[in-house]
Design a protein around this motif. Structure first.
Motif, PDB file in Angstrom:
ATOM      1  N   ASP A 127      46.897  36.492  31.937  1.00 40.74           N
ATOM      2  CA  ASP A 127      47.693  36.420  33.169  1.00 40.74           C
ATOM      3  C   ASP A 127      47.410  37.625  34.068  1.00 40.74           C
ATOM      4  O   ASP A 127      47.265  37.503  35.279  1.00 40.74           O
ATOM      5  CB  ASP A 127      49.203  36.391  32.853  1.00 40.74           C
ATOM      6  CG  ASP A 127      49.588  35.085  32.186  1.00 40.74           C
ATOM      7  OD1 ASP A 127      48.820  34.114  32.335  1.00 40.74           O
ATOM      8  OD2 ASP A 127      50.634  35.048  31.512  1.00 40.74           O
ATOM      9  N   TYR A 128      47.331  38.779  33.431  1.00 41.16           N
ATOM     10  CA  TYR A 128      47.094  40.021  34.174  1.00 41.16           C
ATOM     11  C   TYR A 128      45.719  39.957  34.875  1.00 41.16           C
ATOM     12  O   TYR A 128      45.592  40.196  36.076  1.00 41.16           O
ATOM     13  CB  TYR A 128      47.170  41.194  33.188  1.00 41.16           C
ATOM     14  CG  TYR A 128      46.874  42.550  33.776  1.00 41.16           C
ATOM     15  CD1 TYR A 128      47.821  43.216  34.557  1.00 41.16           C
ATOM     16  CD2 TYR A 128      45.663  43.191  33.530  1.00 41.16           C
ATOM     17  CE1 TYR A 128      47.551  44.475  35.083  1.00 41.16           C
ATOM     18  CE2 TYR A 128      45.394  44.447  34.048  1.00 41.16           C
ATOM     19  CZ  TYR A 128      46.345  45.085  34.826  1.00 41.16           C
ATOM     20  OH  TYR A 128      46.061  46.331  35.348  1.00 41.16           O
ATOM     21  N   ASN A 129      44.713  39.560  34.100  1.00 40.10           N
ATOM     22  CA  ASN A 129      43.356  39.528  34.667  1.00 40.10           C
ATOM     23  C   ASN A 129      43.196  38.437  35.723  1.00 40.10           C
ATOM     24  O   ASN A 129      42.534  38.645  36.749  1.00 40.10           O
ATOM     25  CB  ASN A 129      42.332  39.361  33.539  1.00 40.10           C
ATOM     26  CG  ASN A 129      42.219  40.630  32.724  1.00 40.10           C
ATOM     27  OD1 ASN A 129      41.894  41.671  33.267  1.00 40.10           O
ATOM     28  ND2 ASN A 129      42.531  40.563  31.439  1.00 40.10           N
ATOM     29  N   GLU A 130      43.836  37.290  35.473  1.00 37.48           N
ATOM     30  CA  GLU A 130      43.757  36.197  36.465  1.00 37.48           C
ATOM     31  C   GLU A 130      44.429  36.601  37.770  1.00 37.48           C
ATOM     32  O   GLU A 130      43.953  36.298  38.852  1.00 37.48           O
ATOM     33  CB  GLU A 130      44.404  34.925  35.926  1.00 37.48           C
ATOM     34  CG  GLU A 130      43.442  34.106  35.077  1.00 37.48           C
ATOM     35  CD  GLU A 130      44.165  33.048  34.248  1.00 37.48           C
ATOM     36  OE1 GLU A 130      45.281  32.648  34.637  1.00 37.48           O
ATOM     37  OE2 GLU A 130      43.619  32.651  33.204  1.00 37.48           O
ATOM     38  N   SER A 131      45.540  37.318  37.654  1.00 40.63           N
ATOM     39  CA  SER A 131      46.247  37.753  38.852  1.00 40.63           C
ATOM     40  C   SER A 131      45.334  38.643  39.720  1.00 40.63           C
ATOM     41  O   SER A 131      45.245  38.467  40.934  1.00 40.63           O
ATOM     42  CB  SER A 131      47.516  38.510  38.463  1.00 40.63           C
ATOM     43  OG  SER A 131      47.999  39.214  39.566  1.00 40.63           O
ATOM     44  N   ILE A 132      44.641  39.573  39.080  1.00 41.40           N
ATOM     45  CA  ILE A 132      43.754  40.470  39.838  1.00 41.40           C
ATOM     46  C   ILE A 132      42.667  39.647  40.550  1.00 41.40           C
ATOM     47  O   ILE A 132      42.418  39.806  41.753  1.00 41.40           O
ATOM     48  CB  ILE A 132      43.114  41.529  38.907  1.00 41.40           C
ATOM     49  CG1 ILE A 132      44.207  42.434  38.310  1.00 41.40           C
ATOM     50  CG2 ILE A 132      42.079  42.366  39.646  1.00 41.40           C
ATOM     51  CD1 ILE A 132      43.729  43.385  37.230  1.00 41.40           C
ATOM     52  N   GLU A 133      42.032  38.734  39.811  1.00 44.05           N
ATOM     53  CA  GLU A 133      40.948  37.935  40.398  1.00 44.05           C
ATOM     54  C   GLU A 133      41.474  37.057  41.532  1.00 44.05           C
ATOM     55  O   GLU A 133      40.828  36.930  42.577  1.00 44.05           O
ATOM     56  CB  GLU A 133      40.284  37.074  39.316  1.00 44.05           C
ATOM     57  CG  GLU A 133      39.616  37.930  38.256  1.00 44.05           C
ATOM     58  CD  GLU A 133      38.415  37.253  37.622  1.00 44.05           C
ATOM     59  OE1 GLU A 133      38.300  36.018  37.742  1.00 44.05           O
ATOM     60  OE2 GLU A 133      37.596  37.967  37.015  1.00 44.05           O
ATOM     61  N   ASN A 134      42.642  36.454  41.308  1.00 45.77           N
ATOM     62  CA  ASN A 134      43.216  35.590  42.350  1.00 45.77           C
ATOM     63  C   ASN A 134      43.483  36.347  43.634  1.00 45.77           C
ATOM     64  O   ASN A 134      43.237  35.847  44.730  1.00 45.77           O
ATOM     65  CB  ASN A 134      44.558  34.990  41.876  1.00 45.77           C
ATOM     66  CG  ASN A 134      44.305  33.829  40.952  1.00 45.77           C
ATOM     67  OD1 ASN A 134      43.206  33.285  40.932  1.00 45.77           O
ATOM     68  ND2 ASN A 134      45.310  33.465  40.167  1.00 45.77           N
ATOM     69  N   ILE A 135      44.002  37.558  43.499  1.00 46.11           N
ATOM     70  CA  ILE A 135      44.304  38.347  44.704  1.00 46.11           C
ATOM     71  C   ILE A 135      43.003  38.681  45.449  1.00 46.11           C
ATOM     72  O   ILE A 135      42.917  38.569  46.666  1.00 46.11           O
ATOM     73  CB  ILE A 135      45.101  39.627  44.344  1.00 46.11           C
ATOM     74  CG1 ILE A 135      46.497  39.218  43.842  1.00 46.11           C
ATOM     75  CG2 ILE A 135      45.235  40.562  45.541  1.00 46.11           C
ATOM     76  CD1 ILE A 135      47.311  40.339  43.221  1.00 46.11           C
ATOM     77  N   ILE A 136      41.978  39.054  44.696  1.00 46.83           N
ATOM     78  CA  ILE A 136      40.689  39.370  45.342  1.00 46.83           C
ATOM     79  C   ILE A 136      40.154  38.126  46.067  1.00 46.83           C
ATOM     80  O   ILE A 136      39.774  38.181  47.243  1.00 46.83           O
ATOM     81  CB  ILE A 136      39.647  39.869  44.300  1.00 46.83           C
ATOM     82  CG1 ILE A 136      40.082  41.215  43.717  1.00 46.83           C
ATOM     83  CG2 ILE A 136      38.260  39.989  44.935  1.00 46.83           C
ATOM     84  CD1 ILE A 136      39.183  41.756  42.622  1.00 46.83           C
ATOM     85  N   ASP A 137      40.154  36.973  45.371  1.00 47.13           N
ATOM     86  CA  ASP A 137      39.601  35.742  45.956  1.00 47.13           C
ATOM     87  C   ASP A 137      40.426  35.238  47.130  1.00 47.13           C
ATOM     88  O   ASP A 137      39.890  34.939  48.194  1.00 47.13           O
ATOM     89  CB  ASP A 137      39.554  34.634  44.881  1.00 47.13           C
ATOM     90  CG  ASP A 137      38.364  34.839  43.957  1.00 47.13           C
ATOM     91  OD1 ASP A 137      37.373  35.456  44.407  1.00 47.13           O
ATOM     92  OD2 ASP A 137      38.434  34.395  42.791  1.00 47.13           O
ATOM     93  N   SER A 138      41.747  35.177  46.930  1.00 49.70           N
ATOM     94  CA  SER A 138      42.560  34.525  47.953  1.00 49.70           C
ATOM     95  C   SER A 138      42.767  35.400  49.182  1.00 49.70           C
ATOM     96  O   SER A 138      42.920  34.910  50.290  1.00 49.70           O
ATOM     97  CB  SER A 138      43.906  34.104  47.383  1.00 49.70           C
ATOM     98  OG  SER A 138      44.581  35.251  46.939  1.00 49.70           O
TER      99      SER A 138
END
Ligand code: PEP
Ligand code: MG
Length: 544
Positions: free
Chosen positions: A84-95
């Protein structure tokens, strides 16, 4: 050469190079990026570096403090791998097409808030952990971690302001002096600097920070509050001389070691030392203090990322008592809140923290924390001469409740067959005007009073001790404060209790004679001031 002025809070001179203290999360900027893949790659690299750092820290902790205490770094390693932590970081960068630092910081804030709002205290404590691993990631991303590791020289640490937790986490062996743009002289950071025997100047202003860079040469004069940036030869020579003269004066005080704290007409007084952690005991012994008058136990909590266990606390208290070899050791129970904030306590933000949920108020509301500390204290009591002291008392009923919890803890220990001493002295801090005014009622309930002049001044004069702008109104010699101390001394003695002073005023040698005339029995000061106060006592003549 440029000269700046602030307020000196520990008198000594330091000459050396500047290191600008970076607060990892304060400096994060949101930057729009084109190449989001590159940012994600940076995150992956920072994460790999963090994992390696944590593995080394874990191994070091395992060797030095044992498995239980090292576990926290295992938890950090697991959190770093959390999906969850890692996905959150990637999502913020992408979105949002933003930089990696910002995505990590935002994720940290979101997760920390989520943990803090949970009911389970264990999960609440994870709030601080997620911030911790994120700060590590950010330091790796910005290169801040590498900066810190490079130097072995002692540096003049310059910062906007330093929180007590930041001050305590600095490697003391690398700090030559503290300089802060803001802050006030009664703040806990200033107190820590004094305890650590480190020249410190506060309140030099933003202009100073704007003009300095890592590696600049500076002179810090903790006596006058002056800072010289890029000093010329002449100033350098003059200040070298001042430093040498100060060291000589401090050396001369060493002759007072082993001598009594006795006035010319024969009145004796105890001079004890204030400490913030087990590390300070060396300074206590070196300066020949007769005991410890205040161990600010909250620093055990500030140093940790989770509630210190009974076992951890027991070992710390036992070590202090054993090191003092039978001399009095007064340990104050947890005084968290106000300027001493600990994330894992999950305390709410308050309008007026100094008047809020602090110290004994937390302990009486969260008995599990209080009882854990008291159990550790009573268990340690068999290793020396322990006194326990309670902060921020304002009423008789609070003391009744505190004493009832002490009785409960002792009864439980007895039932479990665990040893404790029956000779533990119990005392309260007189640091609110209310406590001083009703000291006639409080004195029969306890063995001793200890006057906390830092808070007593703040609450009596309605002067926030954290606010540098009102220092001119904060007259520590105000008649109201001296009368409250005198009143408390009279009431203590009438009821067979003794009274000490452990606030910063105890080290003010212009008041030593006044305190002696009031009948104060003990003065507890930063270890480095013990001999200075002994010198002042020995020069007093109360017969005149
Ligand atoms: C005081 O208030 O004077 C005191 C000794 O306690 P602290 O400075 O830790 O609040
Ligand atoms: Mg206080």
């Amino acid at each position: 050469m440029k000269k700046f002025n602030g307020k000196g809070v520990y008198g000594a001179v330091a000459i050396g190079k500047i290191s600008v203290f970076k607060k990892p999360d304060a400096a994060i900027k949101r930057v729009r990026v084109e190449d989001t893949e590159k940012e994600k790659e940076r995150v992956a690299q920072a994460k790999a570096a963090a994992a390696e750092q944590l593995r080394k820290i874990y191994e070091k902790a395992l060797k030095e403090v044992g498995e239980t205490n090292a576990q926290i770094f295992e938890i950090h390693m697991m959190m770093l791998e959390d999906d969850d932590y890692n996905e959150s970081i990637e999502n913020i960068i992408d979105s949002q097409s933003v930089n990696a630092e910002y995505a990590v910081a935002l994720t940290a804030d979101n997760f920390a808030e989520m943990f803090a709002s949970m009911d389970d205290p264990y999960m609440q404590a994870r709030s601080a952990d997620v911030k911790d691993i994120s700060n590590r990631m950010i330091a790796n991303l910005t290169g801040a971690a590498a900066d810190g590791a490079e130097t072995n020289d002692k540096m003049i640490v310059c910062a906007d302001d330093l929180a007590p937790s930041e001050t305590i986490s600095l490697d003391k062996d690398k700090v030559l002096a503290f300089v802060t743009a803001h802050g006030s002289s009664n703040s806990h950071t200033a107190i820590l600097a004094r305890n650590m025997n480190i020249p410190a100047v506060i309140g030099v202003g933003d202009e100073f920070l704007a003009q300095i860079n890592d590696g600049d040469t500076a002179i810090v004069d903790g006596f006058t509050g002056e800072i010289y940036l890029d000093p010329d030869e002449q100033t350098l020579a003059k200040m070298e001389e001042k430093r040498a003269a100060d060291e000589e004066k401090k050396r001369l005080l060493q002759d007072l070691k082993g001598k009594e704290n006795v006035t010319l007409d024969g009145k004796k007084i105890n001079i004890y030392a204030n400490i913030g952690g087990v590390d300070n005991i060396g300074a206590v012994l070196l300066n020949d203090a007769g005991g410890i008058g205040l161990f600010r136990s909250e620093f055990l909590y500030l140093e940790n990322t989770d509630y210190p266990t009974e076992e951890q606390q027991f070992h710390a208290y036992k070590r202090v008592l054993e090191s003092m070899a039978g001399k009095k050791v007064i340990i104050r129970t947890l005084d968290i809140g106000a300027d001493k904030q600990v994330d894992y306590f999950g305390l709410k933000k308050e309008e007026n923290p100094a008047l809020g949920f602090r110290a004994i108020r937390i302990c009486l509301t969260r008995p599990e924390i209080f009882k854990t500390q008291l159990r550790a204290l009573y268990r340690a009591s068999v290793y020396g001469d322990l006194g326990i002291m309670f902060p921020m008392i304002t009423s008789v009923s609070e003391v009744q409740r505190v004493l009832a919890v002490c009785d409960e803890v002792k009864a439980e220990l007895k039932e479990q067959g665990i040893e404790y001493s029956e000779n533990v002295e119990l005392g309260i801090m007189i640091e609110t005007p209310a406590a001083a005014v009703i000291s006639d009622k409080l004195a029969p309930m306890v063995d001793f009073f200890s006057v906390g002049t830092n808070d007593l001044t703040q609450y009596t004069l309605a002067c926030d001790r954290q606010n540098p702008d009102i220092e001119q109104f904060c007259d520590t010699h105000h008649e109201a404060i001296l009368r409250l101390i005198e009143m408390s001394a009279e009431n203590a003695h009438k009821n067979g209790a003794w009274i000490g002073i452990c606030g910063e005023l105890a080290a003010d040698t212009t008041l030593t004679e006044t305190f002696l005339r009031m009948g104060i029995d003990e003065l507890s000061v930063s270890p480095t001031f013990v001999l200075k106060v002994r010198d002042a006592v020995r020069k007093c003549d109360l017969s005149k």
